[in-house]
Each structure stands twice: as C-alpha cells, then as structure tokens.
Design an enzyme around this catalytic site. Structure first.
Site, PDB file in Angstrom:
ATOM      1  N   ARG A  74      62.538  10.690  45.752  1.00 33.15           N
ATOM      2  CA  ARG A  74      61.229  10.158  46.162  1.00 33.15           C
ATOM      3  C   ARG A  74      60.836   8.970  45.283  1.00 33.15           C
ATOM      4  O   ARG A  74      60.266   7.985  45.766  1.00 33.15           O
ATOM      5  CB  ARG A  74      60.175  11.264  46.067  1.00 33.15           C
ATOM      6  CG  ARG A  74      58.839  10.845  46.653  1.00 33.15           C
ATOM      7  CD  ARG A  74      57.873  12.003  46.761  1.00 33.15           C
ATOM      8  NE  ARG A  74      56.600  11.539  47.294  1.00 33.15           N
ATOM      9  CZ  ARG A  74      55.422  11.864  46.786  1.00 33.15           C
ATOM     10  NH1 ARG A  74      55.342  12.668  45.745  1.00 33.15           N
ATOM     11  NH2 ARG A  74      54.317  11.399  47.317  1.00 33.15           N
ATOM     12  N   HIS A  78      59.852   5.235  46.667  1.00 39.10           N
ATOM     13  CA  HIS A  78      58.595   4.575  46.319  1.00 39.10           C
ATOM     14  C   HIS A  78      58.847   3.290  45.529  1.00 39.10           C
ATOM     15  O   HIS A  78      58.066   2.342  45.625  1.00 39.10           O
ATOM     16  CB  HIS A  78      57.696   5.522  45.523  1.00 39.10           C
ATOM     17  CG  HIS A  78      56.971   6.509  46.378  1.00 39.10           C
ATOM     18  ND1 HIS A  78      55.616   6.730  46.298  1.00 39.10           N
ATOM     19  CD2 HIS A  78      57.421   7.343  47.355  1.00 39.10           C
ATOM     20  CE1 HIS A  78      55.254   7.649  47.185  1.00 39.10           C
ATOM     21  NE2 HIS A  78      56.335   8.047  47.826  1.00 39.10           N
ATOM     22  N   SER A  88      60.230  -1.017  39.125  1.00 41.44           N
ATOM     23  CA  SER A  88      58.832  -1.316  38.788  1.00 41.44           C
ATOM     24  C   SER A  88      57.995  -0.044  38.790  1.00 41.44           C
ATOM     25  O   SER A  88      56.940   0.014  38.156  1.00 41.44           O
ATOM     26  CB  SER A  88      58.244  -2.353  39.760  1.00 41.44           C
ATOM     27  OG  SER A  88      58.461  -1.978  41.106  1.00 41.44           O
ATOM     28  N   HIS A 208      63.587  14.509  53.605  1.00 40.55           N
ATOM     29  CA  HIS A 208      62.637  15.625  53.572  1.00 40.55           C
ATOM     30  C   HIS A 208      63.319  16.948  53.912  1.00 40.55           C
ATOM     31  O   HIS A 208      62.647  17.949  54.150  1.00 40.55           O
ATOM     32  CB  HIS A 208      61.476  15.375  54.536  1.00 40.55           C
ATOM     33  CG  HIS A 208      60.469  14.396  54.024  1.00 40.55           C
ATOM     34  ND1 HIS A 208      59.419  13.925  54.777  1.00 40.55           N
ATOM     35  CD2 HIS A 208      60.353  13.788  52.814  1.00 40.55           C
ATOM     36  CE1 HIS A 208      58.697  13.075  54.063  1.00 40.55           C
ATOM     37  NE2 HIS A 208      59.254  12.973  52.874  1.00 40.55           N
ATOM     38  N   THR A 209      64.629  16.956  53.916  1.00 37.10           N
ATOM     39  CA  THR A 209      65.363  18.211  54.091  1.00 37.10           C
ATOM     40  C   THR A 209      65.265  19.074  52.839  1.00 37.10           C
ATOM     41  O   THR A 209      65.622  20.240  52.853  1.00 37.10           O
ATOM     42  CB  THR A 209      66.839  17.946  54.445  1.00 37.10           C
ATOM     43  OG1 THR A 209      67.457  19.174  54.821  1.00 37.10           O
ATOM     44  CG2 THR A 209      67.607  17.341  53.281  1.00 37.10           C
ATOM     45  N   ASP A 261      61.133  21.581  54.276  1.00 33.20           N
ATOM     46  CA  ASP A 261      62.103  22.306  55.091  1.00 33.20           C
ATOM     47  C   ASP A 261      61.912  23.801  54.826  1.00 33.20           C
ATOM     48  O   ASP A 261      62.294  24.304  53.771  1.00 33.20           O
ATOM     49  CB  ASP A 261      63.518  21.851  54.706  1.00 33.20           C
ATOM     50  CG  ASP A 261      64.622  22.598  55.440  1.00 33.20           C
ATOM     51  OD1 ASP A 261      64.326  23.591  56.126  1.00 33.20           O
ATOM     52  OD2 ASP A 261      65.789  22.189  55.315  1.00 33.20           O
ATOM     53  N   ASP A 269      70.681  19.294  53.637  1.00 33.10           N
ATOM     54  CA  ASP A 269      71.471  19.535  54.846  1.00 33.10           C
ATOM     55  C   ASP A 269      70.770  18.851  56.021  1.00 33.10           C
ATOM     56  O   ASP A 269      69.949  17.954  55.804  1.00 33.10           O
ATOM     57  CB  ASP A 269      71.660  21.038  55.084  1.00 33.10           C
ATOM     58  CG  ASP A 269      70.325  21.803  55.093  1.00 33.10           C
ATOM     59  OD1 ASP A 269      69.275  21.176  55.376  1.00 33.10           O
ATOM     60  OD2 ASP A 269      70.327  23.017  54.813  1.00 33.10           O
TER      61      ASP A 269
END
Length: 342
Positions: A74, A78, A88, A208-209, A261, A269
C-alpha cells in the site's frame, strides 16, 4: 538566381545533399549516449547483492509481522500515485514547518508503521554494504515485490534506477489517491491520468486480496449508502451483519479493521475476484468493479484463472512502478536516510 541553381539536376543534387545532411545530423543525435534508463540489472556492478540484502529484511519482517506485506505494498501504491515512484511518501515533516510531508496527509494517516519500518531497516542494511548507491524508491519497489511473493503471489523482476524525489507535500495527496467510495468512472479517470488502463485498474485492485481497511472506509455501506439511510443493497447480508458487529454506526473503536478478502485474508491469491462476484467486496470501489460492464468481464476472468491474474499483476506493477520516475541529480537525490531530504 544563377543558372546552375535553377537547373533540375542541380536542384536534385541539392535536395539529396540536404537529405543526407539531415540524416547524418539526426543519427548523430540518436547515437549520443542516452540517459540511463531503469533496468533490472541497474545495480549489477555497483551493488550486486542488493536483492539478497533486501530479501533478508523482508523475509524476517514477514515472519515477525505479516501485516508488513500489505502495509508495504500500500505504501508503494500511495508513493507512486503522488509525485511518481520516488519515495516521497517516506519523508518526515520537519518540526515547525508549515508544509507537511505526504505521509501526514489525511489520506495517508492510516498507513501502517510496519511499511515505513521495513523500508528503514532495508535502507540501513543496504547503506552498510553499498553506501550512497541505492535509492529509497528502488528499495520500496523491491520490497513490494518481495512481500507479494512471500504471501503466495507471483515473483516478477523489478526494474531499478529510480532516484528519490525532492518534493513531498501533503497538499498534493488528496487529488491523487483513490477513495473508498469512488465509482468506476472516477477510478478510471485517476488511473488514466497516471498512464494506467482499465485492465491495470482491475489488476492492481487485486492487491486487496490481502490486507485490511478501517471501518471509516466502508461504514457508509453498512448504514447510509450514498445518502439512502439504508445499507448498500449489493452487499451480501451475511457480510453486512458481521461488519455491523465490528463497526457500529456511532461510537465505535476507530482502530477496528476488517479484511479486504474475507475468505483468505493472509494470502496473496485470486480469491478477491471471486469475492466480488459473490458480493463480498469490502469497499464500494472494489464491489463496483464486478458491477460495471467494462470491468466485470476482467473480474470474471481473474476469478477463474489465478495464473492469468498473477501474470497480469507482475506486468501492471512494472507499469505502475514507472510512473513519474526521477533520474539524475537535476531531478532527484539519493538519500542516506529515507525520512530526510539530502
């Protein structure tokens, strides 16, 4: 005008000479040594043990704190979406400064410390072996790949050669980060602005798994979806009941999180896509991918074929990792400490 210039043969000779001169000039320009591009073997001579060094940190971090995986991935997302992939996001705001750094923007406040800590540890180790050579931006890109693989996902080659950015401003974050309630149109507009396609959007959302989201990111779906005073009718009733138990409408614990998930929350996965088909998406922006006719077929394809998703994910991560890359001292820096500008 002289007769020699006006004759057809003279004009032909003149045009030929002019053409040859142009070709020689342009070939000389293109033959000039190009600025070094990002490449897989960028540090082959200057820091040949780089990936092994970083791998020793990521494997240890993943054992001690598995959340380091989704936290670092993540962090990479970002970072790349604001000012490009230039680390940064790792800059700390200076005390007394009126200009806050990216990490202190409201949209980045819930980025977990494990992601920053993983980069810090890797940078310290790399600096002890290859001082002043490897950028924080490259370390973050490599770590994101390592964690994907450690969690069961694909292993893909990471191109290197990024320099660290000189600019980190919280004010530039909000307009460049996807929001949890975005429609597909809003998501696509943002991704397109970064040079990413419709398929890239669906593929990269597959991160997002694994990982978690705080209640604030989806609570409107549970109680007041888009101002209706009702829950999101698309959400599976069982998921709705479970989430309401953890996230009350008022007075809940702001630290509570729920997995993206619900079936395999710790594994990288393709279950994320099957969940979307079953109306088990956590965020409105995730669930929308299974409803929109432009993205639905891609969701269905990845739900059926893990290998197809894995291959596409590696390609999309390389593409995202090339956003806004800084090269050279004119545009970037090589920080010794990832949290501080040189």
């Amino acid at each position: 005008m002289s007769s020699s210039c006006s004759s057809p043969s003279s004009w032909f000779t003149f045009i030929c000479c002019l053409t040859i001169f142009f070709l020689l000039s342009t070939s000389a320009i293109f033959a000039a040594k190009p600025h070094r591009q990002i490449s897989v073997d960028y540090y082959a001579k200057s820091c040949p043990q780089l990936e092994k060094l970083i791998g020793s940190i990521t494997s240890q971090q993943f054992k001690e704190a598995p959340v380091s995986g989704p936290a670092t991935i993540r962090l990479f997302f970002h970072d790349c979406f604001v000012e490009g992939c230039d680390a940064s996001i790792t800059i700390t705001s200076q005390q007394g400064s009126k200009v806050l750094a990216e990490k202190d923007a409201p949209d980045n406040k819930d980025l977990r410390v494990e992601g920053f800590e993983s980069v810090r540890k890797a940078k310290a180790l790399v600096e002890s072996k290859c001082p002043g050579v490897v950028s924080c931006a490259d370390i973050l890109a490599i770590e994101a790949r390592d964690y994907v693989h450690l969690a069961g996902g694909p292993y893909y080659q990471v191109k290197k050669g990024r320099w660290d950015g000189r600019i980190s401003m919280a004010s530039r974050v909000a307009s460049n980060i996807p929001q949890a309630n975005f429609t597909v149109n809003q998501l696509l507009k943002l991704f397109n602005s970064k040079g990413l396609s419709l398929e890239d959007l669906v593929v990269l959302s597959g991160a997002h798994t694994f990982g978690y989201a705080h209640c604030q990111n989806f609570i409107s779906r549970l109680y007041d979806y888009r101002g209706s005073k009702q829950p999101d009718p698309v959400m599976d009733p069982r998921l709705l009941r479970a989430l309401r138990m953890s996230c009350p409408q008022y007075g809940g614990n702001t630290d509570i999180v729920a997995p993206f998930d619900v079936t395999t929350p710790f594994a990288f996965d393709h279950a994320y896509y099957g969940n979307l088909e079953a109306k088990l998406g956590l965020l409105a922006s995730d669930q929308a991918l299974a409803l929109d006719p432009r993205t639905k077929p891609i969701v269905q394809a990845f739900a059926k074929d893990k290998a197809k998703f894995f291959q596409a994910f590696g390609v999309a991560m390389e593409k995202m990792g090339s956003i806004g890359v800084k090269r050279g001292r004119k545009h970037g820096e090589k920080r010794k400490d990832c949290s501080m500008h040189m």
